[in-house]
Design an enzyme around this catalytic site. Structure first.
Site, short mmCIF file in Angstrom:
data_model
loop_
_atom_site.label_atom_id
_atom_site.label_comp_id
_atom_site.label_asym_id
_atom_site.label_seq_id
_atom_site.Cartn_x
_atom_site.Cartn_y
_atom_site.Cartn_z
N ASP A 80 5.93 -44.18 129.12
CA ASP A 80 5.19 -45.44 128.99
C ASP A 80 5.41 -46.37 130.17
O ASP A 80 5.46 -47.60 130.01
CB ASP A 80 5.56 -46.15 127.67
CG ASP A 80 5.40 -45.23 126.48
OD1 ASP A 80 4.37 -44.56 126.40
OD2 ASP A 80 6.33 -45.16 125.65
N LYS B 211 1.40 -44.96 133.38
CA LYS B 211 0.83 -43.86 134.18
C LYS B 211 -0.68 -43.90 134.25
O LYS B 211 -1.25 -43.56 135.27
CB LYS B 211 1.24 -42.51 133.57
CG LYS B 211 2.69 -42.25 133.72
CD LYS B 211 3.03 -40.89 133.17
CE LYS B 211 4.47 -40.82 132.78
NZ LYS B 211 4.80 -41.56 131.54
N GLY C 257 0.21 -40.76 125.68
CA GLY C 257 -0.91 -41.68 125.48
C GLY C 257 -1.03 -42.53 126.72
O GLY C 257 -0.19 -43.39 126.95
N HIS C 258 -2.02 -42.26 127.55
CA HIS C 258 -2.15 -43.01 128.80
C HIS C 258 -3.31 -43.99 128.68
O HIS C 258 -4.44 -43.60 128.39
CB HIS C 258 -2.37 -42.05 129.97
CG HIS C 258 -1.20 -41.12 130.18
ND1 HIS C 258 -1.22 -40.04 131.01
CD2 HIS C 258 0.05 -41.15 129.64
CE1 HIS C 258 -0.04 -39.43 130.97
NE2 HIS C 258 0.74 -40.09 130.14
N GLN D 255 5.20 -38.45 129.51
CA GLN D 255 6.55 -38.86 129.09
C GLN D 255 7.37 -39.34 130.30
O GLN D 255 6.80 -39.88 131.23
CB GLN D 255 7.28 -37.73 128.36
CG GLN D 255 6.70 -37.41 126.98
CD GLN D 255 5.53 -36.47 127.01
OE1 GLN D 255 5.55 -35.46 127.71
NE2 GLN D 255 4.50 -36.76 126.26
P1 IMP Z 1 7.73 -35.52 120.51
O1 IMP Z 1 7.42 -35.33 121.96
O2 IMP Z 1 6.55 -35.98 119.69
O3 IMP Z 1 8.43 -34.32 119.94
O4 IMP Z 1 8.81 -36.72 120.41
C1 IMP Z 1 10.13 -36.61 120.92
C2 IMP Z 1 10.58 -37.94 121.53
O5 IMP Z 1 9.82 -38.21 122.71
C3 IMP Z 1 10.38 -39.17 120.62
O6 IMP Z 1 11.42 -40.10 120.87
C4 IMP Z 1 9.06 -39.74 121.10
O7 IMP Z 1 8.92 -41.11 120.80
C5 IMP Z 1 9.17 -39.48 122.60
N1 IMP Z 1 7.88 -39.37 123.28
C6 IMP Z 1 7.04 -38.31 123.28
N2 IMP Z 1 5.97 -38.56 124.03
C7 IMP Z 1 6.13 -39.80 124.53
C8 IMP Z 1 5.34 -40.60 125.42
O8 IMP Z 1 4.28 -40.23 125.92
N3 IMP Z 1 5.88 -41.83 125.71
C9 IMP Z 1 7.06 -42.26 125.22
N4 IMP Z 1 7.81 -41.54 124.39
C10 IMP Z 1 7.35 -40.32 124.05
#
Ligand code: IMP
Length: 427
Positions: A13, A16, A40-41, A221
């Protein structure tokens, strides 16, 4: 013409969407190489806000080919929904959006398991999009690639086998096991459309790089969510670091010309896990409100805190960062003082490194900066910024040991201080 990798240097976040959009103005190709609909961009087009999850942020540039490479995990239904949303807004993707036939499919049982696990004791605050269970299947060598969607009979057998292996887990978690035909019916409307977009993306990317095209590898991420290098186990299941661009797309490391790290002027985190510079007070609340720090996938309030310079030095090292893109500096306007974590006190003494395995016990050591009141949105050069903002930004660059290529002072494209043409370094 260079190949540039853009990665998040914090917990994701970092902004990007906007930065990749700027970088892709002159790009021929933009490649997502890992993660899936957990990203989520946010893109701002005029007064309109648009969120892309699977599709690269470069989609706003009509001449840019968008590639979803094989390191990704893709939910066929989500992809089609996203494509429809884009078309609805007049953004045509036909012919310029391609998907690797070796990327893995997130199927309804992955989403089911992710959701059930998050109701239990082992919850880590995932996005519940099925990303973790899908990568589990991939590593266990029982995953279903998107290429398998081409042949319904084969797909039938693969889904049957996958369901057999997930059934005990689903039952143990209190869920009911779907049937093969329920799964196949759920994805059938998306199947035909996706099959038409499948390609050998590795060959396509390799050709573009060899032909000296501008290729942007868009990370999702952030470094501290990397399964190998992040704050394990509070991480995602992929490699959002620069090395992940090579692994997830099949481009060789020697082909990459530049790696840019995205750094937000403060820190946020969604989900569980240690966050030593977190602000649990009204300053944190204010940053959340002004910065609109709510998850773009889940809507969850993001945790907010001061910038973490040992963390950024770590990100610079893991990714081999050449440059920084510093975002959301405008959000700090109006604070009387701003803090930056410069070191940590740990049970083993003070360190300027990130004590990644002791973060829950580490106490940040801060340097305090004067805040500023002037709105920053109209700044187009560093000289347009108040001296206090310049001092703060200068300190970040010198502490991380990386110059900034741009500074973002608002969500619109034009609210940006460009310090160097991102494609100029070794073009
Ligand atoms: P998952 O990727 O849905 O398995 O989540 C694992 C961890 O990564 C959690 O703490 C999510 O909140 C975090 N996470 C996954 N994708 C994002 C992103 O795009 N931005 C911020 N945190 C993310």
């Amino acid at each position: 013409m260079p190949a540039i990798v853009i990665v998040g240097a914090q917990w994701g976040d970092e902004g990007k969407g906007k930065i990749v959009d700027i970088f892709t103005e002159h790009a021929d190709m933009v490649v997502r190489f890992g993660g899936g609909p957990n990203a989520g961009h946010t893109l701002v087009v005029g007064d309109d806000k648009l969120i892309v999850r699977l599709i690269p942020s470069g989609v706003l540039r009509p001449m840019t080919t968008c590639v979803l490479a094989q390191g990704m995990v893709i939910d066929p239904k989500s992809l089609v929904t996203e494509l429809d949303e884009l078309e609805h807004r007049g953004l045509r993707t036909a012919g310029r959006l391609v998907v690797s036939d070796r990327a893995h499919s997130i199927l309804p049982y992955h989403v089911l398991v992710d959701g059930l696990r998050e109701q239990g004791k082992g919850a880590i605050g995932t996005t519940k999009r099925g990303v973790g269970p899908c990568y589990e299947d991939k590593v266990a060598r029982r995953g279903i690639s998107l290429g398998a969607l081409r042949d319904r009979t084969r797909l039938d057998a693969l889904v049957g086998r996958a369901l057999e292996s997930w059934a005990p887990t689903i039952r143990e978690l209190g869920g009911s096991v779907p049937t093969v035909s329920e799964i196949l019916d759920a994805i059938e409307p998306a199947r035909a459309r996706i099959v038409g977009m499948l390609v050998n993306s590795q060959a396509l990317i390799e050709r573009a790089v060899r032909d000296n095209k501008c290729v942007v590898f868009e990370g999702a991420q952030g470094t501290l969510l990397d399964v190998d290098h992040g704050t394990y186990p509070f991480v995602t299941s992929s490699s959002p670091t620069a090395g992940g661009a090579c692994v997830g797309s099949g481009v060789g490391p020697t082909r990459i010309n530049e790696v840019v790290g995205l750094v937000k002027a403060y820190t946020t985190r969604v989900g569980g896990g240690p966050f030593p510079t977190e602000l649990l007070d009204e300053t944190g609340e204010r940053i959340r409100k002004v910065g609109d720090e709510f998850g773009s996938v889940t809507g969850r309030p993001r945790r907010t805190g001061w910038i973490d310079l040992p963390g950024l030095r770590y990100a610079a090292s893991v990714n081999g960062l050449d440059a920084l893109a510093i975002t959301k500096v405008d959000v700090l306007t109006g604070l009387s003082e701003i803090k930056a974590c410069v070191a940590y006190d740990t049970p083993r003494g003070r360190t300027t490194d990130l004590p990644i395995d002791e973060l829950d016990r580490a106490v940040p050591v801060y340097k305090t900066f004067r805040g500023w009141k002037k709105e920053l949105g109209s700044a187009r050069t560093m000289d347009d910024l108040p001296i206090e903002a310049r001092e703060y930004l200068q300190f970040i660059q010198s502490e991380v040991g990386c110059p900034a290529v741009l500074v973002s002072v608002g969500s619109r494209r034009e609210e940006t201080i460009i310090l160097r043409d991102p494609f100029s370094k070794r073009a």
